[in-house]
Each structure stands twice: as C-alpha cells, then as structure tokens.
Design a protein around this motif. Structure first.
Motif, short mmCIF file in Angstrom:
data_model
loop_
_atom_site.label_atom_id
_atom_site.label_comp_id
_atom_site.label_asym_id
_atom_site.label_seq_id
_atom_site.Cartn_x
_atom_site.Cartn_y
_atom_site.Cartn_z
N TYR A 9 -5.68 5.89 -3.33
CA TYR A 9 -4.26 5.73 -3.10
C TYR A 9 -3.62 7.06 -2.74
N GLN A 56 -5.04 6.51 5.23
CA GLN A 56 -5.52 5.13 5.19
C GLN A 56 -6.67 4.87 6.17
N GLU A 97 -3.30 2.05 -0.91
CA GLU A 97 -2.06 1.86 -1.66
C GLU A 97 -1.21 3.13 -1.55
N LEU A 149 2.37 4.91 -3.30
CA LEU A 149 3.53 4.93 -4.19
C LEU A 149 4.50 5.96 -3.62
N ILE A 169 -1.83 -2.71 3.28
CA ILE A 169 -1.62 -1.60 2.33
C ILE A 169 -0.57 -2.03 1.30
N THR A 170 -0.83 -1.76 0.03
CA THR A 170 0.13 -2.06 -1.04
C THR A 170 1.14 -0.91 -1.11
N THR A 207 4.78 0.48 -2.82
CA THR A 207 5.87 0.34 -3.78
C THR A 207 6.79 1.56 -3.72
#
Lengths: 167, 167
Positions: A32, A76, A83, A85, A149-150, A152
């Motif tokens: 990540y 990525q 992921e 953040l 892709i996650t 948040t």
C-alpha cells in the motif's frame, strides 16, 4: 557546511551504526501507499504505524492527489501496491493562501524572473479540509488507471495526533 | 475495513495516546526541507535526524526536483525554509524502467482508457543515480525562484543506512 548538514550527518551516522534492515526488497511488503502532506508536524512512520519496508510514503504540499498522481501510478503499476490512504491534516498551510497570493509573494521576494517561472504553476491550494479530502478521493476513483485500487481519505489532527476516516 | 486500515487505526490510537506535541507551529522550526523518495525502505525522521516540527519532508518517486518544484516553492516562499537537502538512494525503482515500459504496463494491466490518462505523463525515470542527483541540484540552482536557497545533493544507501554527500 551548514548546521543543518552537520545535524543530518551526525544523526545519520548514529542511525547507520545500528542499522540492520539492509536486506529489505524494493516493493513495499504490505502493498500500500500513504499519500500525506510534507508538513513538519507529521511523522508518518510513527503516527501511521509503518514499519520500514512496509509501504510507499508520498508527501507533497497538501497531500494532493493530483500532484501525487505520477507517484501513485508508479507505486501501483511498477511496484504492485493495491491500496492508498490519503491523509490531509488540520492547520494545513494550503488552507492559508491561494495561488494569487503565492505568485505575488514570489514576485515580491524573488523578482520578475522567478515570477515568470511560477506563472503557470497550479499551487493546488484549498479552502475546506474535509471537502478537499473527498474531492481528492473522488478524483482518484474516477481515473481508469486507479481501477481495482482501494482508496480511502483521512484527516490527521496535528493538535492531538489522532487520525479519523472521512471517506 | 481492510487489514491495512485496521493496522493504521490501531497504530494511530497508540501514537495519539502518548502524543504531546500538539503545540508545534506550522512553519518548520529549523527552516529546511528534505526532498527524498517515496521508497518503503526510507524512514527520513529516523535516518536523517528530523525531530517533529523541524523540517518539511517532501517525498515522490525518485526524489525528483522537477516533480517537487511546487512543494519547494511553497516551502520557501510561504513557510520560510532556506535550505534543501535532496536525497536519492541506491536501488531506486526509477532506475529499473523507463517511461515507455511504464506506459506499456499501464495499457496491459488497466486498458486503453488508463493508457490515455498517462499518455503525457513524464515518469521522470533516470539511468545514473549520482549523475541524476547532480542534474536535479543543477536544475534547481538554475531557477531564479531558488536564488538564496542552499541546495545540496545526497545518496542514501538502503543496504547500509548511510548517506553521503554528492554535491
């Protein structure tokens, strides 16, 4: 040598003397990336629980997704992270000025040639912290290259050390 | 919630519980910026001796001066820093591919729409580590907006934890 360079060299010497992580591979072990601000009051490894070798840490003025786009694409597609953040923070400098103010300051401090160099620079300032976290995350999610892709969005409080999820 | 998010929240909770630096002001106390790579194997605070609140830490793929230009202009003109330490590192991912390879990978993994999004992206890869440190520092020094700023270039060894000055 400046006192900053002396401080850097001295601290690095002490760090290297105890260093035992020379075996870590290039790709982040936990797949990540953290995208956060360059602000001096943030220590991502400590505040966000990132052991050495675990994650990419991207830092720019304001934790801007647009400014960090190249970094995320590389993270990525070349190094296998899945992921992100995105962590903006309270009291961010990017809330305190706009592009025009920045350009005026450069002209006043550094002159016309410097002003010319930043004429087309998008400073990517913002006026509302949580709204900008949402906007950045939405912008990323709307890219085809971010499919799968996650993503948040979070706000870190420089006053308390606490992070909370926004989106 | 992903395990990454759980890990982030858990670690942040422990960090905030012991946090006592909520009083730090926005401008970096020691008036400098570190520009380094997003690589997972670098912990700038520990390796480069940066206490909380001391310096801006800018991190992008390859510690690119061109990619970090906006950040430096803001750091210097809005937040009063007067020195930059640019730190690239051994084993950098940016030495392992070029723009064409990156674009081909994006197209293969994510399809035509994603390929279109990165068509004009300058990946800013490089082939020679020390030469690129010098090139980045020279490029910065040639900007009028960097006049009066002390700029040095370094290489950090991921294998030993040691940093050495290049220029």
């Amino acid at each position: 040598m400046t006192s900053t360079q002396e401080h850097f060299i001295e601290g690095n010497k002490a760090y290297a003397a105890k260093f035992d992580k020379g075996h870590l591979p290039l790709p982040p072990a936990d797949h990540y990336a953290i995208l956060t601000c360059m602000d001096a009051r943030i220590d991502p490894a400590a505040a966000f629980n990132i052991p050495l070798g675990s994650a990419h840490v991207i830092r720019n003025a304001g934790a801007s997704a647009r400014a960090g786009f190249r970094d995320l694409v590389i993270s990525q597609n070349l190094l296998g992270t899945t992921e992100v953040l995105l962590v903006k923070h309270t009291g961010c400098g990017m809330l305190t000025f706009d592009g025009e103010t920045a350009r005026d300051l450069v002209k006043k401090n550094k002159g016309d040639k410097a002003a010319e160099e930043v004429k087309d620079l998008n400073f990517l300032t913002f006026a509302d912290l949580e709204a900008q976290v949402k906007d950045d995350v939405e912008w990323l999610k709307s890219r085809a290259v971010e499919e799968g892709i996650t993503i948040t969005g979070w706000v870190y409080e420089c006053e308390t050390g606490k992070a909370k999820r926004i989106v």
